[in-house]
Design an enzyme around this catalytic site. Sequence first.
Site, PDB file in Angstrom:
ATOM      1  N   ASN A  99       1.586  -3.909 -43.751  1.00  0.00           N
ATOM      2  CA  ASN A  99       0.582  -3.406 -44.705  1.00  0.00           C
ATOM      3  C   ASN A  99       0.249  -4.444 -45.783  1.00  0.00           C
ATOM      4  O   ASN A  99      -0.480  -4.143 -46.721  1.00  0.00           O
ATOM      5  CB  ASN A  99       1.062  -2.096 -45.358  1.00  0.00           C
ATOM      6  CG  ASN A  99       2.314  -2.288 -46.204  1.00  0.00           C
ATOM      7  OD1 ASN A  99       2.846  -3.389 -46.292  1.00  0.00           O
ATOM      8  ND2 ASN A  99       2.779  -1.216 -46.821  1.00  0.00           N
ATOM      9  N   HIS A 113       2.479  -6.018 -47.794  1.00  0.00           N
ATOM     10  CA  HIS A 113       3.372  -6.120 -48.961  1.00  0.00           C
ATOM     11  C   HIS A 113       4.107  -7.466 -48.984  1.00  0.00           C
ATOM     12  O   HIS A 113       4.362  -8.063 -47.948  1.00  0.00           O
ATOM     13  CB  HIS A 113       4.332  -4.928 -49.067  1.00  0.00           C
ATOM     14  CG  HIS A 113       5.421  -4.875 -48.044  1.00  0.00           C
ATOM     15  ND1 HIS A 113       6.007  -3.696 -47.640  1.00  0.00           N
ATOM     16  CD2 HIS A 113       6.064  -5.840 -47.347  1.00  0.00           C
ATOM     17  CE1 HIS A 113       6.940  -3.949 -46.753  1.00  0.00           C
ATOM     18  NE2 HIS A 113       7.000  -5.232 -46.557  1.00  0.00           N
ATOM     19  N   GLU A 162       3.938  -2.862 -52.711  1.00  0.00           N
ATOM     20  CA  GLU A 162       3.139  -2.152 -51.719  1.00  0.00           C
ATOM     21  C   GLU A 162       1.659  -2.120 -52.130  1.00  0.00           C
ATOM     22  O   GLU A 162       1.338  -2.210 -53.324  1.00  0.00           O
ATOM     23  CB  GLU A 162       3.645  -0.706 -51.596  1.00  0.00           C
ATOM     24  CG  GLU A 162       5.104  -0.574 -51.143  1.00  0.00           C
ATOM     25  CD  GLU A 162       5.293  -0.718 -49.637  1.00  0.00           C
ATOM     26  OE1 GLU A 162       4.696  -1.624 -49.025  1.00  0.00           O
ATOM     27  OE2 GLU A 162       6.066   0.071 -49.072  1.00  0.00           O
TER      28      GLU A 162
HETATM   29  P1  PGA Z   1       9.963  -8.368 -41.167  1.00  0.00           P
HETATM   30  O1  PGA Z   1       9.617  -7.802 -42.609  1.00  0.00           O
HETATM   31  O2  PGA Z   1      10.270  -9.815 -41.348  1.00  0.00           O
HETATM   32  O3  PGA Z   1      11.192  -7.597 -40.743  1.00  0.00           O
HETATM   33  O4  PGA Z   1       8.785  -8.134 -40.311  1.00  0.00           O
HETATM   34  C1  PGA Z   1       8.732  -8.497 -43.409  1.00  0.00           C
HETATM   35  C2  PGA Z   1       8.510  -7.770 -44.713  1.00  0.00           C
HETATM   36  O5  PGA Z   1       8.451  -6.532 -44.713  1.00  0.00           O
HETATM   37  O6  PGA Z   1       8.379  -8.444 -45.746  1.00  0.00           O
END
Ligand code: PGA
EC number: 3.5.99.6
Length: 256
Positions: free
Chosen positions: A134, A136, A141
């Site tokens: 998304n 973030h 967020e």
């Molecule tokens: P991920 O998470 O590396 O497990 O895809 C990335 C994040 O949410 O910042």
Amino acid sequence: MNIRIFDTPHEAGVYAAALAEHIIKNRPKPVLGLATGATPIHFYQALVRLHQYGLDLSRVTTINLDEYIGLGPSHEQSYSYFMQKHLFDHTNILPDHIHLPNGIATNLEMECNRYDGIIQKNPIHFQLLGIGVNGHIGFNEPDDLLQSKTHVVRLQLETVKSNARFFNQIEEVPKKAITLGVQAILQSEQIVLMAFGPEKANIVAKSVLGNVRTDVPASILQLHKQVTVVLDRESAKQLVDEYGNLRTELKRMDNS
Ligand code: PGA
């Protein structure tokens, strides 16, 4: 913004670790802002390897981006546990130099203030970031506004769903976290954002090519002078032409 595309996450991790090595060698007291999740594991593996080949990390201070509220350091899904397992247990970073938000602090407001104090005393030279599907960064967020300081955040359903892959069941995923705000991220001297896999292609393109918007938090990185976006071919799919070359407008952005 510099974009670097690699054939594999492993190669990307080696490149990002080399960028960190440069800082570590050239600063008397290097401060690394660190991230968790599946993506940065490749960076940590490469950094541990560099350490095994002689890179001294005893002068390094680390400041992690975030921690789940309710999970203590002995919980296997806490970010404190993650960092021990992937980095701290294998290097000579001193325990006193390691900082993470305390997810089981009784007074969370005080904990956020304490953490901002640590960042103020230890300005970040190298900030490693992943990116959520998304958009973030840390746990900032998508929202109508982005908070500047360290704060408590309620995780969005998309984030909870995405992080459920690390837990036995979705109900176990904490719904709240403490995260650095965008100010600390933007004040760091150099930022390295990593993203791998086809599921990140869309949000990477939005963040890099789109307008700066609070509902795409990573797009705010366009305002920073020294950002390197480290990708694999899959996550970079929308940034390249039919020959696999970086699109012209992105070549123009390159300030390396
Ligand atoms: P991920 O998470 O590396 O497990 O895809 C990335 C994040 O949410 O910042």
